[in-house]
Write a protein that holds these residues in place. Structure first.
Motif, PDB file in Angstrom:
ATOM      1  N   UNK A  31      61.250  -8.775  21.926  1.00  0.00           N
ATOM      2  CA  UNK A  31      61.106  -9.686  20.782  1.00  0.00           C
ATOM      3  C   UNK A  31      61.894  -9.169  19.583  1.00  0.00           C
ATOM      4  N   UNK A  32      61.867  -7.847  19.414  1.00  0.00           N
ATOM      5  CA  UNK A  32      62.648  -7.245  18.324  1.00  0.00           C
ATOM      6  C   UNK A  32      64.135  -7.562  18.521  1.00  0.00           C
ATOM      7  N   UNK A  33      64.592  -7.410  19.770  1.00  0.00           N
ATOM      8  CA  UNK A  33      65.997  -7.695  20.095  1.00  0.00           C
ATOM      9  C   UNK A  33      66.338  -9.143  19.754  1.00  0.00           C
ATOM     10  N   UNK A  34      65.476 -10.062  20.124  1.00  0.00           N
ATOM     11  CA  UNK A  34      65.736 -11.484  19.838  1.00  0.00           C
ATOM     12  C   UNK A  34      65.852 -11.732  18.347  1.00  0.00           C
ATOM     13  N   UNK A  35      64.976 -11.084  17.586  1.00  0.00           N
ATOM     14  CA  UNK A  35      65.021 -11.292  16.128  1.00  0.00           C
ATOM     15  C   UNK A  35      66.364 -10.823  15.575  1.00  0.00           C
ATOM     16  N   UNK A  36      66.864  -9.698  16.084  1.00  0.00           N
ATOM     17  CA  UNK A  36      68.170  -9.212  15.622  1.00  0.00           C
ATOM     18  C   UNK A  36      69.281 -10.179  16.001  1.00  0.00           C
ATOM     19  N   UNK A  42      74.836  -7.848  15.774  1.00  0.00           N
ATOM     20  CA  UNK A  42      75.537  -7.528  17.006  1.00  0.00           C
ATOM     21  C   UNK A  42      74.788  -6.341  17.634  1.00  0.00           C
ATOM     22  N   UNK A  43      74.049  -6.600  18.718  1.00  0.00           N
ATOM     23  CA  UNK A  43      73.135  -5.561  19.219  1.00  0.00           C
ATOM     24  C   UNK A  43      73.586  -5.029  20.573  1.00  0.00           C
ATOM     25  N   UNK A  44      73.602  -3.727  20.671  1.00  0.00           N
ATOM     26  CA  UNK A  44      73.886  -3.050  21.929  1.00  0.00           C
ATOM     27  C   UNK A  44      72.591  -2.352  22.348  1.00  0.00           C
ATOM     28  N   UNK A  45      72.066  -2.674  23.509  1.00  0.00           N
ATOM     29  CA  UNK A  45      70.819  -2.036  23.953  1.00  0.00           C
ATOM     30  C   UNK A  45      71.164  -0.824  24.801  1.00  0.00           C
ATOM     31  N   UNK A  46      70.549   0.307  24.478  1.00  0.00           N
ATOM     32  CA  UNK A  46      70.750   1.528  25.252  1.00  0.00           C
ATOM     33  C   UNK A  46      69.375   1.992  25.750  1.00  0.00           C
ATOM     34  N   UNK A  47      68.981   1.557  26.940  1.00  0.00           N
ATOM     35  CA  UNK A  47      67.673   1.982  27.456  1.00  0.00           C
ATOM     36  C   UNK A  47      67.787   3.336  28.166  1.00  0.00           C
ATOM     37  N   UNK A  48      66.688   4.056  28.218  1.00  0.00           N
ATOM     38  CA  UNK A  48      66.675   5.250  29.068  1.00  0.00           C
ATOM     39  C   UNK A  48      66.349   4.796  30.495  1.00  0.00           C
ATOM     40  N   UNK A  49      66.552   5.704  31.458  1.00  0.00           N
ATOM     41  CA  UNK A  49      66.243   5.344  32.850  1.00  0.00           C
ATOM     42  C   UNK A  49      64.763   4.981  32.966  1.00  0.00           C
ATOM     43  N   UNK A  50      63.899   5.714  32.236  1.00  0.00           N
ATOM     44  CA  UNK A  50      62.460   5.433  32.309  1.00  0.00           C
ATOM     45  C   UNK A  50      62.147   4.053  31.733  1.00  0.00           C
ATOM     46  N   UNK A  51      62.876   3.638  30.689  1.00  0.00           N
ATOM     47  CA  UNK A  51      62.627   2.327  30.078  1.00  0.00           C
ATOM     48  C   UNK A  51      62.857   1.211  31.087  1.00  0.00           C
ATOM     49  N   UNK A  52      63.813   1.424  32.008  1.00  0.00           N
ATOM     50  CA  UNK A  52      64.132   0.379  32.989  1.00  0.00           C
ATOM     51  C   UNK A  52      63.012   0.175  34.008  1.00  0.00           C
ATOM     52  N   UNK A  53      62.060   1.121  34.084  1.00  0.00           N
ATOM     53  CA  UNK A  53      60.872   0.899  34.918  1.00  0.00           C
ATOM     54  C   UNK A  53      60.006  -0.204  34.316  1.00  0.00           C
ATOM     55  N   UNK A  54      60.060  -0.353  32.994  1.00  0.00           N
ATOM     56  CA  UNK A  54      59.209  -1.337  32.313  1.00  0.00           C
ATOM     57  C   UNK A  54      59.909  -2.679  32.127  1.00  0.00           C
ATOM     58  N   UNK A  55      61.171  -2.644  31.678  1.00  0.00           N
ATOM     59  CA  UNK A  55      61.954  -3.874  31.497  1.00  0.00           C
ATOM     60  C   UNK A  55      63.332  -3.612  32.095  1.00  0.00           C
ATOM     61  N   UNK A  56      63.773  -4.493  32.975  1.00  0.00           N
ATOM     62  CA  UNK A  56      65.002  -4.241  33.720  1.00  0.00           C
ATOM     63  C   UNK A  56      66.276  -4.500  32.936  1.00  0.00           C
ATOM     64  N   UNK A  57      67.377  -3.979  33.468  1.00  0.00           N
ATOM     65  CA  UNK A  57      68.693  -4.086  32.836  1.00  0.00           C
ATOM     66  C   UNK A  57      69.068  -5.554  32.588  1.00  0.00           C
ATOM     67  N   UNK A  60      67.677  -6.971  29.292  1.00  0.00           N
ATOM     68  CA  UNK A  60      68.373  -6.459  28.091  1.00  0.00           C
ATOM     69  C   UNK A  60      69.768  -7.082  27.976  1.00  0.00           C
ATOM     70  N   UNK A  61      70.459  -7.187  29.122  1.00  0.00           N
ATOM     71  CA  UNK A  61      71.822  -7.728  29.104  1.00  0.00           C
ATOM     72  C   UNK A  61      71.802  -9.205  28.704  1.00  0.00           C
ATOM     73  N   UNK A  62      70.853  -9.960  29.267  1.00  0.00           N
ATOM     74  CA  UNK A  62      70.795 -11.396  28.960  1.00  0.00           C
ATOM     75  C   UNK A  62      70.449 -11.626  27.492  1.00  0.00           C
ATOM     76  N   UNK A  63      69.496 -10.852  26.966  1.00  0.00           N
ATOM     77  CA  UNK A  63      69.064 -11.070  25.584  1.00  0.00           C
ATOM     78  C   UNK A  63      70.091 -10.581  24.565  1.00  0.00           C
ATOM     79  N   UNK A  64      70.877  -9.558  24.938  1.00  0.00           N
ATOM     80  CA  UNK A  64      71.839  -9.010  23.964  1.00  0.00           C
ATOM     81  C   UNK A  64      73.247  -9.556  24.166  1.00  0.00           C
ATOM     82  N   UNK A  65      73.507 -10.122  25.367  1.00  0.00           N
ATOM     83  CA  UNK A  65      74.857 -10.614  25.659  1.00  0.00           C
ATOM     84  C   UNK A  65      75.839  -9.486  25.935  1.00  0.00           C
TER      85      UNK A  65
END
Ligand code: CTP
Length: 409
Positions: A31-36, A42-57, A60-65
């Protein structure tokens, strides 16, 4: 006008890096990403490997483009481990787990996010979210202190429901409030965190003095100016305690709120919170009087009988009491709401209250109360008078903190 505007080019969208570490609150970072993105960042998402267990790549790619990369080994020719941090206007790590805070505090660089944190020259905001025990652990607290000392903005977690059935401190703040915080930080740019390491106490709202279980004497203060003071102080790096008197407003990210009801409760909370404070700003409208007696049952009208007059007694003057403590190095700020002879009354009030600064504004039916804008003159004991033109309450708040920061040295 800068060169880009002169040449007719549009202003570049602010470049934000959203770092996401591996906690369940990662889903709220969407939701934070969408607000930005929806507000032109112009948002670049940099997740950690552990973050991808919770929300997949893919999310993040679809919401940030943009591709959301975790490792430094992808697109190596673009040197992403250096470039992403260098080009950012703001890095926000949300959620920041205890492990991520530890890595950042120790300058480790195992993946793309931790590399980015080492190369960023822009403001960096951490939004910790974890269980209370992990947050309160001395290791985490020392890591947070280290990051703050180096100029990072580490928000205080919110209090509330955590993963599972338990509640406590450690909750991810409302994404709307994190977004508002980041906007304030972006607007300030690389401005110094001149309240970093400081504890400030702000009172906001209006006290209510009960007559009986259903009635009270109150006032029209909305609390907006006090909340703006709390939010801007947090954006300048301060630890903020907000004493909220009956204000129905969202809690600013990173601010600790203590609700109070009456002037007497506000006095107790203010004296306790101000004991280790560097600054206290009394923006609350405190009732000068309270009913002399409290009826434990509802006061009923009686046929053929006139109502009893309501006897009042004086409330303690919290501002004057705090100022009279004369704690060395602590700055005490009052507010004065006046309807007539605004400046003359303000100057007299500054002397009477004994505070260091007094923010004087004119109030009336359509002015100030509940509005999002304000205009004032800030009077100081050294005789200086700083007019603040009509504008957002955040702008007045920033001027107050400028003068406080100058006095704190
Ligand atoms: N204040 C306070 N305790 C009170 C009354 C006021 O701490 N019992 C603080 C307010 O938070 C504000 C400042 O004092 O910072 C000015 O309050 P105001 O009500 O405008 O001033 P008064 O001293 O009540 O003066 P008057 O009613 O004569 O205008």
């Amino acid at each position: 006008m800068d060169e880009r505007e002169q040449s007719g080019q549009a202003q570049a969208a602010p470049s934000v890096v959203l770092g996401v570490s591996g906690g369940i609150a990662a889903y709220k970072a969407c939701e934070l990403l969408r607000r930005f993105t929806e507000s032109g960042h112009d948002v670049r998402v940099v997740p950690t490997a552990a973050a991808l267990h919770f929300v997949g790549e893919a999310t993040w790619a679809a919401l940030s483009g943009k591709p959301a990369t975790t490792e430094v080994w992808e697109s190596v020719h673009e040197v992403p481990h250096v470039r992403i941090g260098q080009q950012a206007d703001l890095v926000v790590v949300a959620p920041a787990t205890a492990d991520l805070l530890a890595q950042a505090a120790h300058g480790l660089a195992h993946d793309l996010l931790t590399n980015t944190l080492l190369t960023a020259r822009c403001p960096v905001v951490y939004v910790p979210a974890m269980h209370t025990e992990m947050w309160e652990n001395p290791a985490t607290q020392e890591n947070v202190a280290t990051l703050r000392r180096r100029g990072a903005l580490v928000l205080e977690p919110a209090v509330g429901r955590l993963t599972g059935a338990d509640t406590g401190k450690g909750r991810f703040p409302d994404p709307a409030e994190i977004f508002a915080f980041c906007r304030t930080v972006l607007a300030r740019g690389t401005a110094v965190q001149d309240l970093a390491g400081r504890h400030v106490v702000v009172s906001a709202g209006g006290t209510r003095e009960p007559l009986d279980p259903v009635r009270f004497l109150g006032n029209r203060s909305s609390g907006r100016q006090g909340y703006a003071l709390a939010a801007t102080a947090a954006a300048r790096g301060a630890r903020v305690t907000l004493l909220a008197a009956n204000a129905d407003l969202p809690v600013p990210a990173g601010v600790e709120v203590r609700p109070v009801g009456t002037a007497v409760q506000l006095r107790e909370a203010a004296l306790a919170a101000a004991a280790d404070a560097d600054a206290v700003v009394m923006a609350a409208a405190v009732a000068d009087f309270r009913p002399a007696t409290y009826a434990t049952g509802k006061i009923k009208k009686r046929e053929g009988q006139e109502p009893e007059p309501v006897a009042l007694v004086r409330n303690p003057d919290v501002l004057a009491e705090l100022a009279a403590e004369r704690r060395p190095g602590r700055v005490v700020v009052g507010f004065a709401a006046e309807t007539d002879d605004v400046l003359a009354n303000g100057r007299a009030k500054l002397r009477r209250k004994g505070c260091d600064l007094l923010v004087v504004n004119e109030v009336g039916a359509e002015k100030t109360f509940g509005a999002t804008e304000n205009e004032a003159v800030i009077l100081a004991t050294d005789g200086t008078e700083t007019p603040v033109p009509h504008g957002p309450k955040e702008a007045l708040a920033d001027r107050v903190w400028d003068l406080v920061a100058a006095r704190l040295g």
